[in-house]
Design a protein around this motif. Structure first.
Motif, PDB file in Angstrom:
ATOM      1  N   THR A  62       0.831  -1.195   0.000  1.00 42.12           N
ATOM      2  CA  THR A  62       0.000   0.000   0.000  1.00 42.12           C
ATOM      3  C   THR A  62       0.866   1.246   0.000  1.00 42.12           C
ATOM      4  N   CYS A  63       0.493   2.187  -0.830  1.00 43.51           N
ATOM      5  CA  CYS A  63       1.158   3.481  -0.877  1.00 43.51           C
ATOM      6  C   CYS A  63       0.208   4.525  -0.288  1.00 43.51           C
ATOM      7  N   THR A  64       0.649   5.182   0.747  1.00 39.04           N
ATOM      8  CA  THR A  64      -0.130   6.243   1.370  1.00 39.04           C
ATOM      9  C   THR A  64       0.398   7.582   0.889  1.00 39.04           C
ATOM     10  N   VAL A  65      -0.508   8.391   0.365  1.00 36.39           N
ATOM     11  CA  VAL A  65      -0.127   9.670  -0.233  1.00 36.39           C
ATOM     12  C   VAL A  65      -0.598  10.818   0.656  1.00 36.39           C
ATOM     13  N   SER A  66       0.275  11.777   0.856  1.00 31.78           N
ATOM     14  CA  SER A  66      -0.103  13.009   1.548  1.00 31.78           C
ATOM     15  C   SER A  66       0.375  14.189   0.714  1.00 31.78           C
ATOM     16  N   GLY A  67      -0.344  15.280   0.815  1.00 28.61           N
ATOM     17  CA  GLY A  67       0.031  16.476   0.073  1.00 28.61           C
ATOM     18  C   GLY A  67      -0.517  16.537  -1.341  1.00 28.61           C
ATOM     19  N   ASP A  68      -1.258  15.530  -1.749  1.00 31.97           N
ATOM     20  CA  ASP A  68      -1.899  15.490  -3.067  1.00 31.97           C
ATOM     21  C   ASP A  68      -3.021  14.470  -2.973  1.00 31.97           C
ATOM     22  N   SER A  69      -3.930  14.507  -3.921  1.00 35.19           N
ATOM     23  CA  SER A  69      -5.039  13.567  -3.928  1.00 35.19           C
ATOM     24  C   SER A  69      -4.891  12.578  -5.075  1.00 35.19           C
ATOM     25  N   ILE A  70      -5.111  11.311  -4.774  1.00 39.15           N
ATOM     26  CA  ILE A  70      -5.006  10.290  -5.826  1.00 39.15           C
ATOM     27  C   ILE A  70      -6.159  10.373  -6.818  1.00 39.15           C
ATOM     28  N   THR A  71      -7.137  11.224  -6.542  1.00 43.11           N
ATOM     29  CA  THR A  71      -8.254  11.384  -7.474  1.00 43.11           C
ATOM     30  C   THR A  71      -8.072  12.584  -8.406  1.00 43.11           C
ATOM     31  N   THR A  72      -6.968  13.310  -8.257  1.00 44.28           N
ATOM     32  CA  THR A  72      -6.693  14.417  -9.172  1.00 44.28           C
ATOM     33  C   THR A  72      -6.570  13.872 -10.582  1.00 44.28           C
ATOM     34  N   ILE A  73      -7.350  14.406 -11.498  1.00 38.82           N
ATOM     35  CA  ILE A  73      -7.469  13.824 -12.833  1.00 38.82           C
ATOM     36  C   ILE A  73      -6.129  13.766 -13.555  1.00 38.82           C
ATOM     37  N   SER A  74      -5.306  14.744 -13.388  1.00 37.45           N
ATOM     38  CA  SER A  74      -4.056  14.817 -14.153  1.00 37.45           C
ATOM     39  C   SER A  74      -2.934  13.964 -13.585  1.00 37.45           C
ATOM     40  N   ARG A  75      -3.189  13.289 -12.498  1.00 39.69           N
ATOM     41  CA  ARG A  75      -2.134  12.526 -11.852  1.00 39.69           C
ATOM     42  C   ARG A  75      -2.140  11.068 -12.295  1.00 39.69           C
ATOM     43  N   TYR A  76      -0.960  10.453 -12.184  1.00 39.71           N
ATOM     44  CA  TYR A  76      -0.796   9.049 -12.536  1.00 39.71           C
ATOM     45  C   TYR A  76       0.052   8.415 -11.444  1.00 39.71           C
ATOM     46  N   SER A 119      -8.689   9.162 -12.301  1.00 39.24           N
ATOM     47  CA  SER A 119     -10.073   8.737 -12.507  1.00 39.24           C
ATOM     48  C   SER A 119     -10.298   7.272 -12.158  1.00 39.24           C
ATOM     49  N   GLY A 120      -9.217   6.567 -11.841  1.00 40.36           N
ATOM     50  CA  GLY A 120      -9.348   5.179 -11.427  1.00 40.36           C
ATOM     51  C   GLY A 120      -9.024   4.149 -12.489  1.00 40.36           C
ATOM     52  N   SER A 121      -8.696   4.585 -13.695  1.00 39.75           N
ATOM     53  CA  SER A 121      -8.276   3.623 -14.722  1.00 39.75           C
ATOM     54  C   SER A 121      -6.923   3.029 -14.359  1.00 39.75           C
ATOM     55  N   THR A 122      -6.734   1.777 -14.700  1.00 37.03           N
ATOM     56  CA  THR A 122      -5.477   1.114 -14.367  1.00 37.03           C
ATOM     57  C   THR A 122      -4.799   0.579 -15.628  1.00 37.03           C
ATOM     58  N   TYR A 123      -3.486   0.551 -15.584  1.00 35.30           N
ATOM     59  CA  TYR A 123      -2.676   0.081 -16.694  1.00 35.30           C
ATOM     60  C   TYR A 123      -1.552  -0.773 -16.131  1.00 35.30           C
ATOM     61  N   TYR A 124      -1.207  -1.828 -16.852  1.00 34.80           N
ATOM     62  CA  TYR A 124      -0.199  -2.765 -16.360  1.00 34.80           C
ATOM     63  C   TYR A 124       0.824  -3.056 -17.452  1.00 34.80           C
ATOM     64  N   SER A 125       2.018  -3.385 -16.995  1.00 35.28           N
ATOM     65  CA  SER A 125       3.058  -3.752 -17.935  1.00 35.28           C
ATOM     66  C   SER A 125       2.730  -5.100 -18.575  1.00 35.28           C
ATOM     67  N   PRO A 126       2.771  -5.194 -19.892  1.00 35.53           N
ATOM     68  CA  PRO A 126       2.497  -6.472 -20.558  1.00 35.53           C
ATOM     69  C   PRO A 126       3.650  -7.462 -20.439  1.00 35.53           C
ATOM     70  N   SER A 127       4.787  -7.020 -19.973  1.00 32.15           N
ATOM     71  CA  SER A 127       5.949  -7.904 -19.915  1.00 32.15           C
ATOM     72  C   SER A 127       6.068  -8.687 -18.619  1.00 32.15           C
ATOM     73  N   LEU A 128       5.199  -8.399 -17.668  1.00 30.36           N
ATOM     74  CA  LEU A 128       5.282  -9.100 -16.389  1.00 30.36           C
ATOM     75  C   LEU A 128       4.762 -10.527 -16.528  1.00 30.36           C
ATOM     76  N   LYS A 129       5.477 -11.468 -15.957  1.00 37.43           N
ATOM     77  CA  LYS A 129       5.058 -12.871 -16.012  1.00 37.43           C
ATOM     78  C   LYS A 129       3.816 -13.102 -15.171  1.00 37.43           C
ATOM     79  N   SER A 130       3.744 -12.398 -14.053  1.00 30.58           N
ATOM     80  CA  SER A 130       2.583 -12.495 -13.181  1.00 30.58           C
ATOM     81  C   SER A 130       1.893 -11.136 -13.160  1.00 30.58           C
TER      82      SER A 130
END
Length: 118
Positions: free
Chosen positions: A21-35, A56-67
């Motif tokens: 888990t990554c806990t963020v302070s000083g910014d919001s994880i829902t800010t549209i321009s953030r990744y 916005s909650g969209s997720t992207y993953y590396s295609p090269s990961l075995k798992s």
């Protein structure tokens, strides 16, 4: 000033699902321009991007990961979490969470060591 802090799972068994888990302070994880991203570095190897979540909650993953990992988030706690099977040798690594790691607002956590061992 934004700060990112990874949780510390320590020693993980190969049969377990690793959750970081990554806990963020000083910014919001829902800010549209953030990744918001997860990146790891296995021993003796370079940095490896694993995946990320947009404001916005969209997720992207590396295609090269075995798992293939998954990323979830808890907007009430301003946290995002990486879920990954620990059954591959590459799972032993230092894991970093990062905001916009290649952009002008790049910010990284200090990293957390994960060791997979039976």
């Amino acid at each position: 000033q934004v700060q990112l802090q990874e949780s510390d799972p320590g020693l993980v068994k190969p049969s377990q699902t690793l959750s970081l888990t990554c806990t963020v302070s000083g910014d919001s994880i829902t800010t549209i321009s953030r990744y918001w991203n997860w990146i790891r570095q296995p021993p003796g190897k370079g940095l490896e991007w694993m995946g990320g979540s947009t404001g916005s909650g969209s997720t992207y993953y590396s295609p090269s990961l075995k798992s293939r990992p998954s990323i979830s988030r808890d907007t009430s706690k301003n946290q995002f979490t990486l879920h990954l099977s620990s059954g591959t040798p590459e799972a032993t690594a230092v894991y970093y969470c990062a905001r916009d790691p290649l952009g002008p607002l790049a910010s990284w956590g200090q990293g957390t060591q994960v060791t997979v061992s039976s």
